[in-house]
Scaffold this motif. Structure first.
Motif, short mmCIF file in Angstrom:
data_model
loop_
_atom_site.label_atom_id
_atom_site.label_comp_id
_atom_site.label_asym_id
_atom_site.label_seq_id
_atom_site.Cartn_x
_atom_site.Cartn_y
_atom_site.Cartn_z
N SER A 15 18.35 12.58 -8.97
CA SER A 15 16.83 11.68 -9.95
C SER A 15 17.36 10.14 -9.56
N LEU A 16 16.26 10.23 -10.01
CA LEU A 16 15.85 8.71 -9.79
C LEU A 16 14.42 8.16 -10.72
N ARG A 17 14.81 7.02 -11.42
CA ARG A 17 13.62 7.03 -12.36
C ARG A 17 12.71 5.44 -11.70
N LEU A 18 11.99 5.53 -10.63
CA LEU A 18 11.17 3.96 -10.37
C LEU A 18 9.78 3.71 -11.94
N SER A 19 10.57 2.00 -11.90
CA SER A 19 8.73 1.54 -12.90
C SER A 19 8.35 0.55 -11.92
N CYS A 20 7.35 0.91 -12.58
CA CYS A 20 6.14 -1.07 -11.95
C CYS A 20 5.68 -0.69 -13.44
N ALA A 21 5.86 -2.45 -13.35
CA ALA A 21 5.48 -3.37 -14.05
C ALA A 21 3.91 -4.19 -13.82
N ALA A 22 3.21 -4.89 -15.17
CA ALA A 22 2.62 -5.61 -14.30
C ALA A 22 2.43 -6.74 -15.47
N SER A 23 2.58 -8.09 -14.53
CA SER A 23 3.05 -9.23 -15.32
C SER A 23 1.83 -10.07 -15.26
N ASP A 24 0.76 -9.69 -15.02
CA ASP A 24 -1.07 -10.34 -15.25
C ASP A 24 -1.77 -10.03 -16.06
N ARG A 25 -2.24 -9.35 -16.31
CA ARG A 25 -3.48 -7.95 -17.00
C ARG A 25 -2.57 -6.59 -17.45
N THR A 26 -3.56 -5.96 -18.15
CA THR A 26 -2.95 -4.97 -18.79
C THR A 26 -3.57 -3.49 -17.79
N LEU A 27 -2.95 -2.57 -17.68
CA LEU A 27 -3.28 -1.46 -16.88
C LEU A 27 -4.68 -0.53 -17.08
N SER A 28 -4.69 -1.19 -18.26
CA SER A 28 -5.70 0.27 -19.54
C SER A 28 -6.60 1.16 -18.54
N ARG A 29 -7.43 0.14 -17.42
CA ARG A 29 -8.02 0.51 -17.20
C ARG A 29 -8.22 0.70 -15.71
N GLU A 30 -7.02 0.96 -15.05
CA GLU A 30 -7.29 1.03 -13.46
C GLU A 30 -6.78 2.19 -13.26
N THR A 31 -6.56 2.99 -12.19
CA THR A 31 -5.89 3.98 -11.64
C THR A 31 -4.83 3.43 -11.00
N MET A 32 -3.61 3.64 -11.41
CA MET A 32 -2.29 3.87 -10.56
C MET A 32 -1.59 4.27 -9.63
N GLY A 33 -0.85 4.41 -9.18
CA GLY A 33 -0.66 4.88 -7.30
C GLY A 33 0.85 4.52 -7.58
N TRP A 34 1.12 5.61 -6.72
CA TRP A 34 2.72 5.49 -6.02
C TRP A 34 2.88 5.78 -4.39
#
Length: 125
Positions: A15-34
């Motif tokens: 197993s692995l756990r990938l993380s993605c952090a946004a440094s410039d704005r919040t993600l509250s209204r956006e669709t996120m994908g991998w």
């Protein structure tokens, strides 16, 4: 900006756990994908999550093995990857879209506006 982390070398079945952090704005209204990509192939959809976190989407290749989640307060998205297989080896990219994506667009990389730098996942014994 999106910063992906958590890649590495893991044995098949691990197993692995990938993380993605946004440094410039919040993600509250956006669709996120991998997405993921191997040399010589097109970028491939892996998973996505709507802004509310209530709707999640997976490719057939990772369904039932990977789990996407998000924390809007911390502006992070994670991809928990279990039962990894050698064919999961790729560079994994997180992406976000501030467009109003309909269902048929969720899996299209062209509909995501912003991309992280990618993190390499290698599944090998």
């Amino acid at each position: 900006q999106l910063q992906a982390s958590g890649g590495g070398l893991v044995q098949p079945g691990g197993s692995l756990r990938l993380s993605c952090a946004a440094s410039d704005r919040t993600l509250s209204r956006e669709t996120m994908g991998w997405f993921r990509q191997v040399p010589g192939k097109e970028r491939e959809f892996v998973a996505a999550i709507r802004w509310s976190g209530g709707s999640k989407y997976y490719s057939d290749a990772v369904k039932d093995r990977f789990t996407i989640s998000r924390n809007n307060a911390e502006s992070t998205v994670t991809l928990q990857m279990n039962s990894l297989k050698p064919e999961d080896t790729a560079v994994y990219y997180c992406a976000r879209s501030d467009l109003s994506l309909i269902l048929s667009e969720i899996r299209k990389s062209s509909r995501y506006n912003y991309w992280g730098q990618g993190t390499l996942v290698t599944v090998s014994s």
